[in-house]
Design a protein around this motif. Structure first.
Motif, mmCIF file in Angstrom:
data_model
loop_
_atom_site.group_PDB
_atom_site.id
_atom_site.type_symbol
_atom_site.label_atom_id
_atom_site.label_comp_id
_atom_site.label_asym_id
_atom_site.label_seq_id
_atom_site.Cartn_x
_atom_site.Cartn_y
_atom_site.Cartn_z
ATOM 1 N N UNK A 158 0.756 -1.363 -0.093
ATOM 2 C CA UNK A 158 0.031 -0.231 -0.085
ATOM 3 C C UNK A 158 0.934 1.305 -0.093
ATOM 4 N N UNK A 159 2.044 1.183 0.316
ATOM 5 C CA UNK A 159 3.162 2.121 0.393
ATOM 6 C C UNK A 159 3.853 2.346 -0.989
ATOM 7 N N UNK A 160 3.686 1.428 -1.764
ATOM 8 C CA UNK A 160 4.687 1.606 -2.953
ATOM 9 C C UNK A 160 4.220 2.965 -3.783
ATOM 10 N N UNK A 161 5.098 3.556 -4.487
ATOM 11 C CA UNK A 161 4.730 4.516 -5.273
ATOM 12 C C UNK A 161 4.008 4.215 -6.681
ATOM 13 N N UNK A 162 3.503 4.966 -7.243
ATOM 14 C CA UNK A 162 2.669 4.593 -8.572
ATOM 15 C C UNK A 162 3.587 4.150 -9.513
ATOM 16 N N UNK A 163 4.729 4.772 -9.642
ATOM 17 C CA UNK A 163 5.764 4.282 -10.691
ATOM 18 C C UNK A 163 6.120 2.776 -10.401
ATOM 19 N N UNK A 164 6.522 2.340 -9.127
ATOM 20 C CA UNK A 164 7.087 1.125 -8.912
ATOM 21 C C UNK A 164 5.757 -0.019 -9.033
ATOM 22 N N UNK A 165 4.571 0.369 -8.391
ATOM 23 C CA UNK A 165 3.465 -0.188 -8.605
ATOM 24 C C UNK A 165 3.129 -0.644 -10.132
ATOM 25 N N UNK A 166 3.026 0.187 -10.862
ATOM 26 C CA UNK A 166 2.768 0.130 -12.372
ATOM 27 C C UNK A 166 4.208 -0.928 -12.883
ATOM 28 N N UNK A 167 5.087 -0.771 -12.384
ATOM 29 C CA UNK A 167 6.216 -1.848 -12.782
ATOM 30 C C UNK A 167 5.923 -3.162 -12.479
ATOM 31 N N UNK A 168 5.356 -3.354 -11.260
ATOM 32 C CA UNK A 168 5.171 -4.613 -10.755
ATOM 33 C C UNK A 168 4.032 -5.145 -11.706
ATOM 34 N N UNK A 169 3.101 -4.383 -11.781
ATOM 35 C CA UNK A 169 1.928 -4.707 -12.627
ATOM 36 C C UNK A 169 2.104 -5.162 -14.094
ATOM 37 N N UNK A 170 3.156 -4.811 -14.869
ATOM 38 C CA UNK A 170 3.594 -5.274 -16.047
ATOM 39 C C UNK A 170 4.073 -6.587 -15.999
ATOM 40 N N UNK A 171 4.289 -7.363 -15.038
ATOM 41 C CA UNK A 171 4.659 -8.652 -15.018
ATOM 42 C C UNK A 171 3.643 -9.702 -15.560
ATOM 43 N N UNK A 172 3.957 -10.475 -16.148
ATOM 44 C CA UNK A 172 3.107 -11.643 -16.477
ATOM 45 C C UNK A 172 3.142 -12.698 -15.662
ATOM 46 N N UNK A 173 4.073 -12.810 -14.579
ATOM 47 C CA UNK A 173 4.312 -14.048 -13.717
ATOM 48 C C UNK A 173 3.674 -13.896 -12.523
ATOM 49 N N UNK A 174 2.685 -12.894 -12.174
ATOM 50 C CA UNK A 174 2.158 -12.488 -11.111
ATOM 51 C C UNK A 174 1.262 -13.641 -10.418
ATOM 52 N N UNK A 175 1.449 -13.931 -9.502
ATOM 53 C CA UNK A 175 0.629 -15.422 -9.092
ATOM 54 C C UNK A 175 -0.596 -14.895 -8.364
ATOM 55 N N UNK A 176 -1.511 -14.351 -8.843
ATOM 56 C CA UNK A 176 -2.827 -13.822 -8.707
ATOM 57 C C UNK A 176 -3.632 -13.597 -9.617
ATOM 58 N N UNK A 177 -4.972 -13.666 -9.310
ATOM 59 C CA UNK A 177 -5.900 -13.478 -10.427
ATOM 60 C C UNK A 177 -6.168 -12.120 -10.552
ATOM 61 N N UNK A 178 -6.543 -11.749 -11.995
ATOM 62 C CA UNK A 178 -6.852 -10.323 -12.344
ATOM 63 C C UNK A 178 -7.823 -9.749 -11.370
ATOM 64 N N UNK A 179 -8.898 -10.239 -11.122
ATOM 65 C CA UNK A 179 -9.953 -9.760 -10.160
ATOM 66 C C UNK A 179 -9.232 -9.235 -8.797
ATOM 67 N N UNK A 180 -8.616 -10.354 -8.230
ATOM 68 C CA UNK A 180 -8.006 -9.713 -7.031
ATOM 69 C C UNK A 180 -7.027 -8.913 -7.129
ATOM 70 N N UNK A 181 -6.395 -8.581 -8.116
ATOM 71 C CA UNK A 181 -5.359 -7.521 -8.442
ATOM 72 C C UNK A 181 -6.094 -6.411 -8.659
ATOM 73 N N UNK A 182 -7.305 -6.349 -9.220
ATOM 74 C CA UNK A 182 -8.036 -4.950 -9.339
ATOM 75 C C UNK A 182 -8.365 -4.503 -8.008
ATOM 76 N N UNK A 183 -8.814 -5.511 -6.966
ATOM 77 C CA UNK A 183 -9.383 -4.978 -5.870
ATOM 78 C C UNK A 183 -7.886 -4.564 -4.973
#
Length: 300
Positions: free
Chosen positions: A179-204
């Protein structure tokens, strides 16, 4: 006649280090004092040791020390130098390294010692901090470590943190550090294809992050979330999920109407046309939906 022979012979390094360690924060024979942290703890040192080991300390007597609250030239060479913005334990770790070329770290101070190593230009201390952080990385601290890695240009640590997040994404997105990540770093994380979470949970998770950031920065949710939201893969959601998302979105306008419309268009056309291809790629943790086969540009 042969000339005299000469050689430099190395004594036992451990004994030398042990002897120097006894001088760390030892007031006997010290010639400079620091007043550190909110606790105003006194730390004693020797100018010749600090100056020969660190360029930042070399110029402190005439130009002021990095991080010092005192204006240049306002205090004598022996101090005291006021360092109110650093924890005593962190500063003592830096001093220990300068005397012994080793450092005692724990998970509570490692990131702050990394910060100090960058500020003082101590590359070898920085390497030791990065190694310790990588070796002791945890779900609770990985986002803070990633933020620091990006801030200080530590590419190796950055890649290590991202791989860690990819392996346990569902747990990481529930942490305070996320929750304390900057917007730039969070966007970088979200670009990954290998995140082990469903998209609906990621949106939340992004919605919760955006509300925290909005409160902290005192800016509207759509404004703070503009960059990360671009990386959400809305076409992966089923029509019923997208409809619910659209309804919830009316409360905070987290996601631009255009992005939701593009996801609906992908459903209507039964293909990902008009949507960036990266937004149609399932992640490692994406739950399969029937319509996903239509989003594959290689599907016939």
């Amino acid at each position: 006649m042969a000339g005299p022979c000469s050689a430099r012979l190395q004594g036992e390094a451990a004994a030398f280090t042990t002897a120097l360690r006894t001088l760390v924060n030892n007031p006997q024979f010290s010639d400079v004092t620091f007043v550190v942290g909110r606790e105003q703890q006194k730390v004693f040192a020797h100018r010749c040791v600090l100056a020969c080991r660190c360029q930042a300390f070399q110029g402190m007597f005439s130009q002021g020390l990095v991080g010092s609250e005192d204006p240049p030239g306002s205090i004598p060479p022996q101090g005291p130098f006021i360092l109110g913005n650093v924890q005593p334990e962190v500063f003592l770790a830096v001093i220990e390294f300068l005397y012994t070329n080793s450092v005692t770290l724990n998970s509570h101070i490692a990131l702050e010692v990394l910060t100090s190593s960058v500020e003082y230009g101590l590359q070898n201390l920085c390497k030791l901090c990065v190694k310790f952080i990588k070796d002791t990385l945890s779900v609770e601290q990985v986002c803070e470590a990633l933020q620091a890695a990006v801030t200080y240009g530590q590419a190796d640590l950055q890649q290590h943190c991202l791989a860690f997040i990819e392996g346990c994404t569902a747990a990481v997105v529930r942490t305070q550090g996320f929750h304390e990540l900057s917007d730039v770093v969070l966007a970088q994380v979200l670009r990954s294809d290998r995140l082990a979470v469903d998209e609906l949970d990621l949106v939340q998770a992004v919605r919760e992050w955006a509300h925290v950031s909005s409160a902290v920065l005192e800016r509207p949710v759509p404004e703070v979330a503009a960059l990360p939201v671009r990386e959400l893969r809305l076409p992966l959601l089923a029509p019923s999920e997208l409809a619910t998302l659209e309804s919830h979105n009316q409360r905070d306008l987290l996601i631009p109407v255009e992005s939701i419309a593009a996801a609906w268009r992908a459903h209507a056309l039964r293909k990902g046309s008009g949507v960036p291809s990266r937004l149609c790629r399932p992640r490692r943790g994406t739950r399969p939906r029937d319509h996903h086969r239509h989003l594959d540009p290689h599907a016939k």
